[in-house]
Design an enzyme around this catalytic site. Structure first.
Site, PDB file in Angstrom:
ATOM      1  N   ASP A 183       4.155  11.667   0.159  1.00 39.40           N
ATOM      2  CA  ASP A 183       3.045  10.712   0.210  1.00 39.40           C
ATOM      3  C   ASP A 183       3.317   9.696   1.316  1.00 39.40           C
ATOM      4  O   ASP A 183       4.322   8.989   1.280  1.00 39.40           O
ATOM      5  CB  ASP A 183       2.876  10.000  -1.138  1.00 39.40           C
ATOM      6  CG  ASP A 183       1.501   9.339  -1.269  1.00 39.40           C
ATOM      7  OD1 ASP A 183       0.589   9.696  -0.501  1.00 39.40           O
ATOM      8  OD2 ASP A 183       1.350   8.465  -2.153  1.00 39.40           O
ATOM      9  N   HIS A 186      -4.484  -0.937   3.923  1.00 39.16           N
ATOM     10  CA  HIS A 186      -3.845  -0.860   2.606  1.00 39.16           C
ATOM     11  C   HIS A 186      -2.465  -1.508   2.638  1.00 39.16           C
ATOM     12  O   HIS A 186      -2.130  -2.327   1.773  1.00 39.16           O
ATOM     13  CB  HIS A 186      -3.736   0.602   2.151  1.00 39.16           C
ATOM     14  CG  HIS A 186      -2.934   0.788   0.895  1.00 39.16           C
ATOM     15  ND1 HIS A 186      -3.370   0.336  -0.330  1.00 39.16           N
ATOM     16  CD2 HIS A 186      -1.718   1.361   0.691  1.00 39.16           C
ATOM     17  CE1 HIS A 186      -2.449   0.634  -1.247  1.00 39.16           C
ATOM     18  NE2 HIS A 186      -1.438   1.261  -0.655  1.00 39.16           N
ATOM     19  N   ASP A 213      -3.864   9.654  -6.272  1.00 39.94           N
ATOM     20  CA  ASP A 213      -2.470   9.370  -6.608  1.00 39.94           C
ATOM     21  C   ASP A 213      -2.455   8.276  -7.683  1.00 39.94           C
ATOM     22  O   ASP A 213      -2.243   7.100  -7.396  1.00 39.94           O
ATOM     23  CB  ASP A 213      -1.742   8.920  -5.335  1.00 39.94           C
ATOM     24  CG  ASP A 213      -0.273   8.633  -5.565  1.00 39.94           C
ATOM     25  OD1 ASP A 213       0.279   9.105  -6.572  1.00 39.94           O
ATOM     26  OD2 ASP A 213       0.319   7.925  -4.727  1.00 39.94           O
ATOM     27  N   TYR A 251      10.494  -0.202  -8.291  1.00 39.96           N
ATOM     28  CA  TYR A 251      10.450   0.375  -6.942  1.00 39.96           C
ATOM     29  C   TYR A 251      11.571  -0.048  -6.002  1.00 39.96           C
ATOM     30  O   TYR A 251      11.840   0.635  -5.008  1.00 39.96           O
ATOM     31  CB  TYR A 251       9.081   0.142  -6.304  1.00 39.96           C
ATOM     32  CG  TYR A 251       8.892  -1.161  -5.565  1.00 39.96           C
ATOM     33  CD1 TYR A 251       8.881  -1.191  -4.170  1.00 39.96           C
ATOM     34  CD2 TYR A 251       8.717  -2.344  -6.260  1.00 39.96           C
ATOM     35  CE1 TYR A 251       8.699  -2.381  -3.497  1.00 39.96           C
ATOM     36  CE2 TYR A 251       8.540  -3.533  -5.590  1.00 39.96           C
ATOM     37  CZ  TYR A 251       8.528  -3.558  -4.208  1.00 39.96           C
ATOM     38  OH  TYR A 251       8.358  -4.736  -3.541  1.00 39.96           O
TER      39      TYR A 251
HETATM   40 MN    MN Z   1      -0.147   6.982  -2.836  1.00 37.53          MN
END
Ligand code: MN
Length: 416
Positions: A123, A130, A230, A241
């Protein structure tokens, strides 16, 4: 070029599209088909009728439950089959013409499956808008874009096992969320399930390990495109993360559209992407129209009430094109395999209505959206169906993808 079939005027699947998919007629095995209007054309049976005999194509590739074997035949074979199908759908050989209708099934009568056996899934994070939006929310205006972002197409390796075809429901995931002021993190169903509007492409040619793909040749390695949602659990993502990137906030499921639209079908919609400043390194430089003008939309349909379009965007907004993504992915010698899936990352445009996730559309939940049934959304609720659509349109020609839709089900009870 006109087909003997009567197609609805605004169909996603005219004669110029012919996207490939995997379907099963009622009570029969999965096989390769092509979407045309509201029908699917059975290539397994068409091959048995001898339509491809002189093309030196092994017709058994059309009897497989994935497109991988067909994709492996290479671009020349794909183009020969496409031309032969267009011929068949305009002026079929007499002996097959009589049976033409038998080889077509209503799409509503068949089951659709994942079109490819997906190998590795990557990805990207290729939308400047974004990345900037997310950066502003997480790090503030001054440090919105990280220093590497305009020098390389940022990406992470995802997980392919949980990629599902349109129509497959997904349950709200469980997981850990940040302790915040508490002593320990909490555990429970995510309270921030989101969508991400993306387009993905499927690798159609392999490079050997150790041999990078030059940007100028990269499109030879692309078989075609699908829409890609997604699904993302923002609260899980936020806690997990750092430092290695997305994990359980992403891998509970991603949805793709069932029909693979080829580069040949999209050729009339080529366009140039945004200018890149600062200039990129030589291995990432591309020339000419290396992207596509694809309109994209996202709608949310609550359990009760009509669907509400919440986002309209366009693939052409992406800062990094697919040639650059492939060149970068392989520049260290990484080998791509047939059936690998490379997704764009969330495709946000410049307007607030073009933001490709709820996180951005509601600005972290601060500005809820109102759906057609009057209810409000910060993030998705149980029973919501998210519907991605994509199409290219010009001079009376429309090439569409068909929807990538999926419903969010309530969290499953956890085993004790
Ligand atoms: Mn994504």
């Amino acid at each position: 070029m006109r087909t003997w079939l009567e197609l609805p005027p605004a169909t996603d699947f005219p004669l110029e599209n012919l996207p490939y998919g995997i379907f099963a007629p009622p009570g029969k095995r999965a096989r390769v088909g092509v979407a045309i209007g509201q029908w699917v054309l059975d290539l397994k049976r068409l091959a048995k009728q001898g339509l491809f005999n002189d093309l030196k194509i092994d017709g058994r590739v059309f009897a497989k439950p994935s497109l991988n074997a067909f994709i492996g035949l290479g671009r020349a074979a794909h183009q020969a089959v496409r031309a032969r199908l267009q011929e068949f759908l305009t002026s079929p050989p007499a002996k097959i013409a009589k049976r033409g209708r038998d080889l077509l099934l209503e799409q509503s009568q068949v089951q659709l499956f994942l079109p490819v056996k997906i190998g590795d899934y990557t990805d990207f994070y290729s939308s400047l808008e974004h990345a900037t939006n997310v950066g502003k929310m997480f790090r503030g205006e001054a440090n919105a874009l990280l220093p590497n972002w305009k020098h390389l197409p940022v990406a992470y390796h995802g997980r392919s096992s949980s990629i599902v075809v349109s129509g497959t429901p997904l349950a709200r995931p469980w997981g850990q969320t940040s302790p915040g002021e508490q002593a320990a993190p909490s555990f429970g169903p995510s309270r921030a399930v989101d969508f991400e509007l993306e387009v993905a492409f499927i690798i159609g040619k392999e490079n050997p390990l150790g041999q990078p793909v030059p940007a100028a040749e990269a499109e030879d390695y692309v078989f075609g495109f699908v829409l890609f949602n997604d699904w993302s659990a923002r609260d899980l993502q936020k806690w997990e993360y750092q430092p290695l990137g997305p994990f359980l906030g992403k891998n509970f499921g991603s949805t793709i559209s069932p029909w693979v639209v080829t580069l040949d079908a999209l050729a009339p919609f080529r366009t140039t992407g945004p200018g890149q400043d600062p200039p990129v390194l030589p291995y990432l430089q591309t020339a000419g129209p290396r992207t596509f003008d694809l309109e994209l939309s996202v709608a949310i349909q609550a359990a009760q009430g009509p669907a509400t379009v919440v986002c309209r965007s366009n693939f052409k907004h992406l800062y990094w094109n697919i040639s650059q993504q492939i060149a970068h992915h392989t520049v260290n010698g990484c080998n791509l395999k047939i059936g690998d899936l490379l997704a764009s990352g969330t495709i946000s445009g410049p307007e607030p209505t073009s933001f490709g996730s709820l996180q951005e559309l509601t600005w972290g939940g601060k500005n809820p959206l109102t759906l057609a049934n009057g209810s409000q959304r910060r993030f998705l609720e149980d029973g919501d169906t998210v519907i991605l659509n994509g199409w290219a349109e010009k001079d009376g020609l429309r090439i569409g993808f068909g929807p990538a839709s999926g419903q969010l089900l309530p969290a499953r009870p956890q085993p004790a």
